[in-house]
Design a protein around this motif. Structure first.
Motif, PDB file in Angstrom:
ATOM      1  N   ARG A 283       0.840  -1.177  -0.138  1.00 61.11           N
ATOM      2  CA  ARG A 283       0.015  -0.033   0.070  1.00 61.11           C
ATOM      3  C   ARG A 283       0.794   1.205  -0.022  1.00 61.11           C
ATOM      4  N   VAL A 284       0.654   2.095  -0.806  1.00 65.17           N
ATOM      5  CA  VAL A 284       1.701   3.205  -1.154  1.00 65.17           C
ATOM      6  C   VAL A 284       0.614   4.544  -1.170  1.00 65.17           C
ATOM      7  N   PHE A 285       0.764   5.413  -0.221  1.00 69.69           N
ATOM      8  CA  PHE A 285       0.349   6.673   0.155  1.00 69.69           C
ATOM      9  C   PHE A 285       0.680   7.668  -0.587  1.00 69.69           C
ATOM     10  N   ILE A 286      -0.137   8.246  -1.475  1.00 69.50           N
ATOM     11  CA  ILE A 286       0.484   9.544  -2.539  1.00 69.50           C
ATOM     12  C   ILE A 286       0.072  10.476  -1.610  1.00 69.50           C
TER      13      ILE A 286
ATOM     14  N   ALA B  95      -0.596   2.920   5.089  1.00 72.49           N
ATOM     15  CA  ALA B  95       0.440   3.027   4.197  1.00 72.49           C
ATOM     16  C   ALA B  95       1.602   2.239   4.502  1.00 72.49           C
ATOM     17  N   GLU B  96       2.152   1.528   3.663  1.00 70.43           N
ATOM     18  CA  GLU B  96       3.602   0.865   4.112  1.00 70.43           C
ATOM     19  C   GLU B  96       4.875   1.610   3.416  1.00 70.43           C
ATOM     20  N   VAL B  97       4.226   2.506   2.493  1.00 65.94           N
ATOM     21  CA  VAL B  97       5.096   3.515   1.721  1.00 65.94           C
ATOM     22  C   VAL B  97       4.446   4.852   1.675  1.00 65.94           C
ATOM     23  N   THR B  98       4.979   5.721   1.979  1.00 62.36           N
ATOM     24  CA  THR B  98       4.497   7.233   1.901  1.00 62.36           C
ATOM     25  C   THR B  98       5.405   7.942   0.546  1.00 62.36           C
ATOM     26  N   ILE B  99       4.841   8.484  -0.323  1.00 63.73           N
ATOM     27  CA  ILE B  99       5.319   9.302  -1.411  1.00 63.73           C
ATOM     28  C   ILE B  99       5.005  10.843  -1.181  1.00 63.73           C
ATOM     29  N   PRO B 100       5.702  11.488  -0.707  1.00 66.08           N
ATOM     30  CA  PRO B 100       5.458  12.927  -0.679  1.00 66.08           C
ATOM     31  C   PRO B 100       5.446  13.813  -1.953  1.00 66.08           C
ATOM     32  N   GLY B 101       4.065  13.816  -2.693  1.00 69.95           N
ATOM     33  CA  GLY B 101       4.014  14.356  -3.930  1.00 69.95           C
ATOM     34  C   GLY B 101       3.922  15.670  -4.365  1.00 69.95           C
ATOM     35  N   GLY B 102       3.941  16.358  -3.214  1.00 72.55           N
ATOM     36  CA  GLY B 102       3.922  17.863  -3.587  1.00 72.55           C
ATOM     37  C   GLY B 102       4.962  18.327  -4.435  1.00 72.55           C
ATOM     38  N   GLY B 103       4.383  19.356  -5.308  1.00 73.48           N
ATOM     39  CA  GLY B 103       5.405  19.917  -6.180  1.00 73.48           C
ATOM     40  C   GLY B 103       5.896  18.953  -7.387  1.00 73.48           C
TER      41      GLY B 103
END
Length: 180
Positions: A101-104, A146-154
């Motif tokens: 599970r990946v949190f954008i 989330a098992e992985v978090t991707i900070p997608g801002g910008g």
């Protein structure tokens, strides 16, 4: 097709985070299938999400969504979930068994600039509740599952897809080789 990556990659996050757009790009990068669970629900119910919410109400909608998620069986897929998927612990557990599970994670300001179709989008939002309130309510749930978090801002959608590929495939590759 990448073979050093999670069996499935499950994208979670707010409406407007780019789960579907990123999911298609990521699936192409990996040679995986792409599944949009909102589209599965629409297909099963033979109506748009907003129509379904209006017809059955928020709680029944969440139950229907959780049912679709819990029945999902796939391999080598990128799965874009609806933003409200995190309301079902059972669905999140099932999706966690299917893959990673990946949190954008997109900042609220960016999301507000992206989401301008709230009336037709099919948002699971209470009467009188603002998008900002929804964001504050859901953030802890996304972080919890989330098992992985991707900070997608910008970041562009291409950059988010690349970051997910690099992070998720690197983790799986490390676990296969015994690296920490």
């Amino acid at each position: 097709m990448r073979t050093d990556c999670a069996l499935n990659i499950v994208l979670i996050g707010m409406p407007g985070a780019g789960k579907s757009t990123v999911g298609v790009l990521l699936a192409k990068r990996l040679g995986y299938n792409f599944i949009d669970t909102d589209l599965l629900l629409q297909s099963e119910q033979q109506c748009r999400l907003q129509q379904l919410i209006a017809r059955v109400g928020l709680e029944s909608f969440k139950e229907l969504e959780a049912d679709v998620l819990c029945r999902l069986a796939t391999t080598r897929s990128v799965i874009a979930t609806g933003g409200s998927a995190v309301y079902s612990a059972q669905a999140m557990a099932h999706l966690g068994q299917l893959g990673q599970r990946v949190f954008i994670d997109i900042p609220l300001e960016d999301l507000l600039a992206r989401v301008n179709d709230m009336d037709t989008r099919g948002l699971v939002i209470g009467p009188g509740e603002s998008y900002q309130q929804l964001y504050l309510e859901r953030q802890p749930l996304y972080k919890k599952y989330a098992e992985v978090t991707i900070p997608g801002g910008g970041m562009t959608v291409e950059q988010v897809a690349a970051a997910i590929e690099q992070t998720v495939c690197a983790q799986v590759g490390d676990s296969l080789s015994g690296q920490p």
